[in-house]
Design an enzyme around this catalytic site. Structure first.
Site, PDB file in Angstrom:
ATOM      1  N   GLU A 166      10.724  29.365  59.504  1.00  0.00           N
ATOM      2  CA  GLU A 166      10.218  30.719  59.200  1.00  0.00           C
ATOM      3  C   GLU A 166      10.323  31.706  60.355  1.00  0.00           C
ATOM      4  O   GLU A 166       9.355  32.380  60.692  1.00  0.00           O
ATOM      5  CB  GLU A 166       8.762  30.613  58.718  1.00  0.00           C
ATOM      6  CG  GLU A 166       8.597  29.698  57.517  1.00  0.00           C
ATOM      7  CD  GLU A 166       7.173  29.672  56.957  1.00  0.00           C
ATOM      8  OE1 GLU A 166       6.259  30.224  57.586  1.00  0.00           O
ATOM      9  OE2 GLU A 166       6.994  29.112  55.855  1.00  0.00           O
TER      10      GLU A 166
ATOM     11  N   GLU B 242      10.881  22.968  49.626  1.00  0.00           N
ATOM     12  CA  GLU B 242       9.427  23.043  49.366  1.00  0.00           C
ATOM     13  C   GLU B 242       9.159  23.589  47.962  1.00  0.00           C
ATOM     14  O   GLU B 242       8.340  24.477  47.769  1.00  0.00           O
ATOM     15  CB  GLU B 242       8.750  23.934  50.421  1.00  0.00           C
ATOM     16  CG  GLU B 242       8.999  23.466  51.841  1.00  0.00           C
ATOM     17  CD  GLU B 242       8.214  24.232  52.897  1.00  0.00           C
ATOM     18  OE1 GLU B 242       7.294  24.983  52.547  1.00  0.00           O
ATOM     19  OE2 GLU B 242       8.543  24.074  54.086  1.00  0.00           O
TER      20      GLU B 242
HETATM   21  C1  XIL Z   1       1.338  24.158  54.041  1.00  0.00           C
HETATM   22  C2  XIL Z   1       0.584  22.904  53.615  1.00  0.00           C
HETATM   23  O1  XIL Z   1       1.019  22.539  52.330  1.00  0.00           O
HETATM   24  C3  XIL Z   1      -0.910  23.160  53.610  1.00  0.00           C
HETATM   25  O2  XIL Z   1      -1.608  21.958  53.364  1.00  0.00           O
HETATM   26  C4  XIL Z   1      -1.336  23.737  54.970  1.00  0.00           C
HETATM   27  O3  XIL Z   1      -2.707  24.084  54.900  1.00  0.00           O
HETATM   28  C5  XIL Z   1      -0.518  24.965  55.302  1.00  0.00           C
HETATM   29  O4  XIL Z   1       0.860  24.629  55.279  1.00  0.00           O
HETATM   30  N1  XIL Z   1       5.756  26.688  54.434  1.00  0.00           N
HETATM   31  C6  XIL Z   1       5.871  25.522  55.172  1.00  0.00           C
HETATM   32  C7  XIL Z   1       4.883  24.445  54.987  1.00  0.00           C
HETATM   33  O5  XIL Z   1       6.870  25.348  55.894  1.00  0.00           O
HETATM   34  O6  XIL Z   1       4.671  23.701  56.163  1.00  0.00           O
HETATM   35  C8  XIL Z   1       3.566  24.962  54.461  1.00  0.00           C
HETATM   36  O7  XIL Z   1       2.712  23.850  54.173  1.00  0.00           O
HETATM   37  C9  XIL Z   1       3.780  25.825  53.242  1.00  0.00           C
HETATM   38  C10 XIL Z   1       4.660  27.011  53.569  1.00  0.00           C
END
Ligand code: XIL
Length: 384
Positions: A173, A286
């Site tokens: 990101e 994701e």
């Molecule tokens: C999220 C997790 O799912 C949550 O449990 C945590 O509180 C915050 O992070 N982008 C990403 C992930 O790259 O690491 C994130 O995961 C969601 C958004």
């Protein structure tokens, strides 16, 4: 009196009989349902000629406390990502102190079940402790000191799991919606406000990750690449920049935190084709679909409020039908471009464990496959 009693008894008997009949029917349904659930195809088999299929795993899954989620994982996934347990904040909460337990459990679980492991993530503006960017006096670190700290972290973490990780999300990101680099502490301190140095933190992170595990694949990962062409173009620039310097990059992850109410196909096609044209692998890293209809619906962790994520309408039949259509739309695009897609990872195993609440995944809160699951399988059959 007697007659009254026997009338009541008769009535109670009737109720008991009704309850028994209903419960037999429910149990029968359960047996039929359970058999059907066991008969469902494994996603990893459905897509075995197309791409890897995975999920983000939390601690409960990998330590055996959530046996049903573990069963879904073992049956359906051939790759997995740690949802939180390899992030800086989890592993290296205070200076010089590493806590490996959760990450080790994740890696062990995957190896035991022959699941390809994705390391997530090394350099990110979120879930990284504040001390990382400060010296002992609490002042901002210099560029050199932060580079040294980043190197130490990457060499230590990637080095520990050398040879066991398929690929790392090296930088996560780093982009704004308009394709410029996000004004994170990584950029501010290491980039020193100079255009020539803006990619330095990314370059160095990839160099050191490669040094620490020369056989691991290395990825750039971000959200919104399918909704903003400018952001996607920014990711293409990162890839081209690294390649122009001879630095290894194997793939780009499109997170694909999607939402029910916006079309995705065109933007997703644009992202897959433009990223693939740079010669790297493209991965969906994701995947989930936000079902709530109120509040912030994006994927920026800083703006996602977990307390507001319950949506009472999320489980109704109409929403589930829309969700199935949405997954069908997404998988149609992915299968259309399967030559370019290496992996598809869901962000969670089932709705009850999702970071955004609602019902964004293929398995419901009772671990049952939903219409969306069958929609995905049927889409795959159409592409056979
Ligand atoms: C999220 C997790 O799912 C949550 O449990 C945590 O509180 C915050 O992070 N982008 C990403 C992930 O790259 O690491 C994130 O995961 C969601 C958004």
């Amino acid at each position: 009196m007697n007659r009254d009693n026997s009338a009541i008894e008769a009535q109670q008997m009737k109720i008991r009989r009704t309850i028994t009949i209903v419960s037999i029917v429910v149990q029968l349904f359960g047996v039929v349902y359970h058999t059907a659930a066991q008969d469902i195809p494994a996603l990893k088999d459905v897509f075995k000629n197309d791409f890897l299929i995975g999920g983000a795993l939390n601690r409960w899954v990998v330590t055996g406390r959530d046996t049903k989620a573990a069963a879904i994982t073992k049956k359906h996934f051939n790759t997995a990502t740690a949802e939180n347990d390899m992030k800086w904040q989890s592993i290296n909460r205070s200076p010089g102190r590493y806590n490996w337990e959760a990450a080790d459990n994740f890696v062990d679980f995957c190896e035991k079940n022959r699941i390809s492991i994705i390391g997530h993530c090394l350099v990110w503006h979120s879930q990284v402790p504040r001390w990382v960017f400060r010296d002992n006096a609490g002042d901002a670190l210099t560029r050199d000191a932060l580079l040294a700290r980043m190197k130490d972290h990457i060499m230590t973490v990637v080095g520990r799991y050398k040879g066991r990780i398929k690929g790392w999300d090296v930088v996560n990101e780093a982009l704004n919606e308009n394709g410029t680099l996000r004004n994170s502490q990584w950029l501010r301190i290491i980039g020193e406000g100079s255009e020539e140095k803006q990619y330095d933190f990314i370059e160095n992170a990839f160099r050191w990750a490669h040094k620490a595990d020369p056989n691991a694949e290395l990825y750039y990962n971000d959200y919104g690449l399918e909704t903003s062409k400018a952001k996607c173009d920014g990711a293409v620039e990162i890839v081209e920049h690294l390649k122009s310097k001879g630095i290894r990059i194997d793939g780009v992850g499109i997170q694909l935190h999607d939402s029910l109410d916006r079309p995705v196909a065109d933007g997703l096609e644009y992202a897959i084709t433009s990223l693939a044209s740079t010669g790297v692998k493209v991965m969906i890293t994701e995947l989930d679909v936000r079902t709530r209809t109120r509040g912030y619906r994006g994927a920026d962790v800083g703006r996602t409020n977990r307390r507001n994520t319950r949506d009472t309408n999320a489980d109704d039949a109409e929403t589930q039908e829309k969700l199935a259509d949405k997954y069908t739309e997404i998988f149609s695009v992915l299968l259309e471009h399967k030559e370019d897609i290496d992996r598809v990872t869901f962000w969670g195993v089932y709705d009850g464990a999702s970071w955004i609440g609602g019902s964004p995944l293929l398995f419901d809160r009772d671990y049952r496959p939903k219409d969306a699951f069958f929609g995905v399988v049927e889409t795959a059959e159409k592409y056979r």
